[in-house]
Design an enzyme around this catalytic site. Structure first.
Site, mmCIF file in Angstrom:
data_model
loop_
_atom_site.group_PDB
_atom_site.id
_atom_site.type_symbol
_atom_site.label_atom_id
_atom_site.label_comp_id
_atom_site.label_asym_id
_atom_site.label_seq_id
_atom_site.Cartn_x
_atom_site.Cartn_y
_atom_site.Cartn_z
ATOM 1 N N GLY A 54 0.798 -1.243 -0.004
ATOM 2 C CA GLY A 54 0.221 -0.227 0.161
ATOM 3 C C GLY A 54 0.990 0.948 0.293
ATOM 4 N N SER A 55 0.514 2.581 -0.316
ATOM 5 C CA SER A 55 1.267 3.631 -0.145
ATOM 6 C C SER A 55 0.979 4.555 0.714
ATOM 7 C CB SER A 55 0.257 4.495 -1.887
ATOM 8 O OG SER A 55 0.766 3.693 -2.242
ATOM 9 N N GLY A 56 1.478 5.944 1.033
ATOM 10 C CA GLY A 56 1.591 5.501 2.408
ATOM 11 C C GLY A 56 2.720 5.593 3.630
ATOM 12 N N HIS A 57 3.831 4.513 3.416
ATOM 13 C CA HIS A 57 4.786 4.356 3.559
ATOM 14 C C HIS A 57 6.393 4.952 3.591
ATOM 15 C CE1 HIS A 57 1.840 1.611 5.740
ATOM 16 N NE2 HIS A 57 2.017 1.363 4.721
ATOM 17 N N ASP A 110 -1.756 -8.565 0.509
ATOM 18 C CA ASP A 110 -0.725 -8.981 -0.628
ATOM 19 C C ASP A 110 -0.592 -10.098 -0.240
ATOM 20 O OD1 ASP A 110 -0.072 -5.997 -0.625
ATOM 21 O OD2 ASP A 110 0.629 -5.863 2.070
ATOM 22 N N HIS A 219 0.205 0.085 10.256
ATOM 23 C CA HIS A 219 -1.499 0.846 9.522
ATOM 24 C C HIS A 219 -2.715 1.342 10.836
ATOM 25 C CE1 HIS A 219 0.348 -1.726 7.251
ATOM 26 N NE2 HIS A 219 -0.133 -0.490 5.712
#
Lengths: 332, 332
Positions: A54-57, A110, A219
């Site tokens: 996922g994005s945001g990392h 994932d 998260h």
């Protein structure tokens, strides 16, 4: 909200455009707009290294595309898995005929999407083997390792797998080294303030001001306890108390330490925590072979830190020493 | 407060200890506990490069100590100038007999303390010349350049001065190149959330939620206006509208762009802004020779970004291309 975006529903698209522009020396788009690849990938004669998440990392995951590191990355929405198609296209972008190591983190989405991608890749004649990172020792008991999440230890897994592939190892050797890297790695996170997904507009979990959550996930997954915020020294001690007995790490070990901020915690504070981490390790006869302090694996503007420790042997040392050039990790 | 410190009154001391531990390959303590130096400094036959400033701007200032960059740095308290003694001791640590270029930002305390240090260094037989960065074009009108503050353009000034010195230039040549670098550079900042000095415990300036302050300084110095938060594209346009006419930058120019987060703004959002910045520049016929996006010059956990643009000539290009190895900037 005090965040700088265009349309909150398209932050990933907009981010990818700027990322590719800024890192055009290293990274290229592919036909799948949710897959980026190393400019020289597929690298002739080399096992391909793929990851995704996922994005945001930031800088994870796309920041670890580069020389002696990852060849292609599948990009998901904020905090959610890339599609199976994205993983498959990343695998195709990374494959030079020597097979592909897909090194990713243990999350339900994932796992599912990588499995589908591997099956489809096999039909296309691409051999793919996987390592699933599960370094977060606060996320499940030791007798349920398969339930543990992957966190910042993934950076070390990519570093080792990427180095091994660059040194000419075959797929089984790359997989064995990356698996050893994560088997020898333990992480734990402490959160002191939550984060907000721009399209949601408010935090989707809470950490009260003046409190900290020990063992929190990347998260906002619940940790093992919530308690009044301690000092940096006490936090370092508490994280090491969880990490060290778990492997266990013992006197005489040489280790890599990676201390990452979760996003908004100033790097200054990360150094304050690191000072105590190294002090305790040295007191216990564990020597720090290499250390990394900074924002290596974040969660938007969440506050807090993660601590990751990896035990070394000669093979892992050699892999950690190889230079890398990527957006997120540059090492001479 | 959700910050990770020991004693809020000793964050600088504690940070320095962790910093030196983590970067022991590059950086060393000196007898003055507020001065760090490059491990190989003074570098025989090379002009020394010195800077210094208040803490809280990680990786500035100590993160720019390293190969082909700064030789020694004077460290102040959070957001306040190092002492004259610290600047003097940094000068002594950097001097190999070829003289020292002190490249710092235009703040009252720094100006006063550098002047005293230069005077004392002269008595010791060390030749020191200075360049005072004033790249923040929102901080004073164009006819009062001497009143403008130095912000993230300082990173480019150090890069150029450090490269010139490494290439064997004499003190006057280093000073001329660093002065040209800052003369050709313009910056502006946008703030979307304030920061808190740990020893104070509450923000010492305010940015209301949903608002942004255009032209804000690195310590919360008032900007030129406060307005409702715009989109990333609009913010990029507004920053370029202030920067481009000021030099002015014109069609045919080649530039370096440095887009820095102020601390807590996710790097993802910085890429979103950068996407538009490069788009506008290219539309105007200004080509981006090199770009940097990330947390290069921060203000604790303040939110927002700064945009810095430097016009290039052949000498500046050559300086920007030289590899560097430091905590804050690594370039192959």
């Amino acid at each position: 909200m005090n965040r700088i975006v265009n349309d909150p529903n398209y932050v990933v698209e907009d981010m990818l455009k700027g990322f590719v522009k800024n890192h055009k020396d290293l990274v290229e788009k592919t036909e799948n707009d949710r897959v980026l690849k190393y400019k020289k990938a597929p690298v002739e004669g080399k096992v391909g290294i793929v990851t995704g998440g996922g994005s945001g990392h930031k800088p994870a995951f796309i920041g670890y595309i580069g020389e002696n590191l990852c060849d292609a990355v599948a990009v998901g929405e904020i905090f959610s898995s890339p599609t199976a198609k994205a993983f498959l296209d990343a695998i195709k972008a990374a494959d030079s005929g020597k097979g592909v190591a897909c090194l990713y983190g243990n999350y339900a989405g994932d796992n599912m999407n990588v499995k589908m991608a591997v099956r489809k890749a096999k039909k296309l004649g691409i051999e793919v083997k996987t390592v699933v990172a599960n370094d977060d020792c606060a996320s499940a008991p030791k007798d349920e390792l398969e339930k543990r999440r992957g966190v910042a230890g993934e950076v070390l897994m990519w570093k080792v797998g990427g180095a091994k592939a660059a040194m000419g190892a075959d797929l089984d050797e790359v997989i064995a080294a990356a698996q050893k890297a994560i088997d020898y790695t333990r992480s734990v996170g402490i959160g002191t303030a939550p984060c907000t997904i721009p399209a949601v507009g408010h935090p989707n979990f809470q950490i009260e001001d003046g409190m900290m959550e020990v063992g929190i996930g990347h998260h906002g997954e619940p940790g093992i306890n919530v308690q009044p915020l301690k000092t940096a020294r006490e936090i370092a001690d508490e994280m090491l108390d969880l990490i060290l007995p778990d492997l266990p790490f013992e006197a005489g070990d040489e280790v890599v330490v990676l201390l990452s901020g979760l996003g908004a915690t100033p790097v200054m504070e990360q150094y304050i925590v690191y000072d105590r981490v190294e002090e305790v390790l040295e007191e216990k006869g564990i020597s720090v072979y290499r250390s990394y302090v900074g924002n290596y694996f974040t969660s938007l503007e969440m506050m807090g830190v993660t601590l990751t420790v990896m035990k070394l042997d000669e093979e892992l040392k050699e892999c950690m020493d190889l230079p890398v050039n990527s957006a997120g990790l540059k090492q001479f």
